[in-house]
Design a protein around this motif. Structure first.
Motif, PDB file in Angstrom:
ATOM      1  N   SER A 118     -35.727  -3.151   1.420  1.00 62.27           N
ATOM      2  CA  SER A 118     -35.060  -3.884   2.504  1.00 62.27           C
ATOM      3  C   SER A 118     -33.651  -4.289   2.103  1.00 62.27           C
ATOM      4  N   ARG A 119     -33.493  -4.759   0.865  1.00 61.46           N
ATOM      5  CA  ARG A 119     -32.173  -5.189   0.390  1.00 61.46           C
ATOM      6  C   ARG A 119     -31.203  -4.016   0.361  1.00 61.46           C
ATOM      7  N   VAL A 120     -31.658  -2.886  -0.152  1.00 63.43           N
ATOM      8  CA  VAL A 120     -30.784  -1.722  -0.277  1.00 63.43           C
ATOM      9  C   VAL A 120     -30.348  -1.210   1.092  1.00 63.43           C
TER      10      VAL A 120
ATOM     11  N   ASP B 125     -29.248   0.951 -11.459  1.00 62.18           N
ATOM     12  CA  ASP B 125     -29.865   0.366 -12.641  1.00 62.18           C
ATOM     13  C   ASP B 125     -31.367   0.274 -12.425  1.00 62.18           C
ATOM     14  N   ASP B 126     -32.086  -0.151 -13.448  1.00 62.01           N
ATOM     15  CA  ASP B 126     -33.543  -0.291 -13.350  1.00 62.01           C
ATOM     16  C   ASP B 126     -33.972  -1.273 -12.263  1.00 62.01           C
ATOM     17  N   ASP B 127     -33.108  -2.246 -11.959  1.00 59.43           N
ATOM     18  CA  ASP B 127     -33.452  -3.231 -10.926  1.00 59.43           C
ATOM     19  C   ASP B 127     -33.035  -2.763  -9.527  1.00 59.43           C
ATOM     20  N   ASN B 128     -32.710  -1.485  -9.397  1.00 60.61           N
ATOM     21  CA  ASN B 128     -32.343  -0.851  -8.120  1.00 60.61           C
ATOM     22  C   ASN B 128     -31.045  -1.380  -7.524  1.00 60.61           C
TER      23      ASN B 128
ATOM     24  N   CYS C  72     -21.034  -6.036   0.074  1.00 61.51           N
ATOM     25  CA  CYS C  72     -22.232  -5.998   0.926  1.00 61.51           C
ATOM     26  C   CYS C  72     -23.479  -6.370   0.132  1.00 61.51           C
ATOM     27  N   ASP C  73     -23.564  -5.852  -1.079  1.00 64.02           N
ATOM     28  CA  ASP C  73     -24.732  -6.122  -1.922  1.00 64.02           C
ATOM     29  C   ASP C  73     -24.881  -7.622  -2.175  1.00 64.02           C
ATOM     30  N   LYS C  74     -23.764  -8.308  -2.369  1.00 72.14           N
ATOM     31  CA  LYS C  74     -23.796  -9.764  -2.601  1.00 72.14           C
ATOM     32  C   LYS C  74     -24.369 -10.515  -1.396  1.00 72.14           C
TER      33      LYS C  74
ATOM     34  N   LYS D 293     -30.229  -2.863   3.951  1.00 74.82           N
ATOM     35  CA  LYS D 293     -29.337  -3.846   4.591  1.00 74.82           C
ATOM     36  C   LYS D 293     -27.937  -3.742   3.983  1.00 74.82           C
ATOM     37  N   SER D 294     -27.875  -3.611   2.660  1.00 80.58           N
ATOM     38  CA  SER D 294     -26.580  -3.468   1.986  1.00 80.58           C
ATOM     39  C   SER D 294     -25.884  -2.188   2.433  1.00 80.58           C
ATOM     40  N   PHE D 295     -26.655  -1.098   2.553  1.00 84.24           N
ATOM     41  CA  PHE D 295     -26.057   0.162   2.986  1.00 84.24           C
ATOM     42  C   PHE D 295     -25.553   0.071   4.423  1.00 84.24           C
ATOM     43  N   ALA D 296     -26.335  -0.562   5.296  1.00 84.80           N
ATOM     44  CA  ALA D 296     -25.910  -0.703   6.699  1.00 84.80           C
ATOM     45  C   ALA D 296     -24.592  -1.469   6.772  1.00 84.80           C
ATOM     46  N   CYS D 297     -24.479  -2.520   5.978  1.00 77.51           N
ATOM     47  CA  CYS D 297     -23.238  -3.301   5.899  1.00 77.51           C
ATOM     48  C   CYS D 297     -22.102  -2.417   5.380  1.00 77.51           C
ATOM     49  N   PHE D 298     -22.371  -1.667   4.312  1.00 76.39           N
ATOM     50  CA  PHE D 298     -21.380  -0.781   3.711  1.00 76.39           C
ATOM     51  C   PHE D 298     -20.901   0.260   4.717  1.00 76.39           C
ATOM     52  N   LYS D 299     -21.841   0.849   5.426  1.00 73.93           N
ATOM     53  CA  LYS D 299     -21.501   1.880   6.416  1.00 73.93           C
ATOM     54  C   LYS D 299     -20.567   1.316   7.484  1.00 73.93           C
TER      55      LYS D 299
END
Length: 170
Positions: A138-140, A92-95, A126-128, A142-148
């Motif tokens: 940084s948020r993205v 989304d627009d807010d990434n 993870c995003d939450k 960190k969320s991806f690292a958690c997801f991975k």
């Protein structure tokens, strides 16, 4: 005694058969995840240049799935992932990940229906956890690292080598 041994042997064989069936399903989901990652990875070169991601940090897209790389330590990778997400119309627009578009995107892959819900659920969880980080890059990441980490535990992580091979074929 012989009957007990035969029963024990039957249980061992049954357990192995069930485990093999589970491993096969996991492998199929990991292959689908690898295809998805390779397709998204087509945007990597352009996004790497756009975000000025230094080659010393990450030279090739498949490295993102290499478990030796601590992606969460590199904010710059998060900026590149955001770029790629937008180029694939997944953000989304807010990434933040657009759940419905992500579901639809994954469902376009053969046998992707079951995987789509799992991926969106894992990423949303993870995003939450990192929603309070104001810096999008940084948020993205960190969320991806958690997801991975979570998809590896769940048994459907993409294979870095397979992603590399798929990208080389394209």
């Amino acid at each position: 005694m012989v009957i007990v041994l035969k029963m024990a042997l039957c249980w061992v064989v049954l357990t192995l058969v069930l485990a093999a069936g589970e491993m096969e399903a996991t492998s199929e989901e990991s292959i689908i995840m690898s295809r998805i990652a390779a397709t998204i990875g087509k945007a990597f070169e352009g996004c790497r240049e756009e975000t000025q991601l230094a080659p010393e940090i990450m030279k090739e897209w498949h490295q993102l799935w290499d478990y030796d790389l601590d992606v969460g330590a590199h904010r710059e990778i998060g900026c590149t992932v955001i770029c790629m997400g937008h180029k694939n119309a997944l953000l989304d627009d807010d990434n933040t990940v657009h759940g419905d578009r992500m579901l639809d995107y994954i469902r376009t892959y053969e046998n992707g229906d079951d995987l789509a819900n799992k991926v969106v659920e894992e990423y949303s969880n993870c995003d939450k956890q990192y929603k309070d980080i104001e810096d999008d890059c940084s948020r993205v990441i960190k969320s991806f690292a958690c997801f991975k980490t979570d998809v590896k535990k769940a048994g459907f992580a993409a294979y870095a080598d397979m992603i590399k091979d798929m990208l080389e074929e394209q």
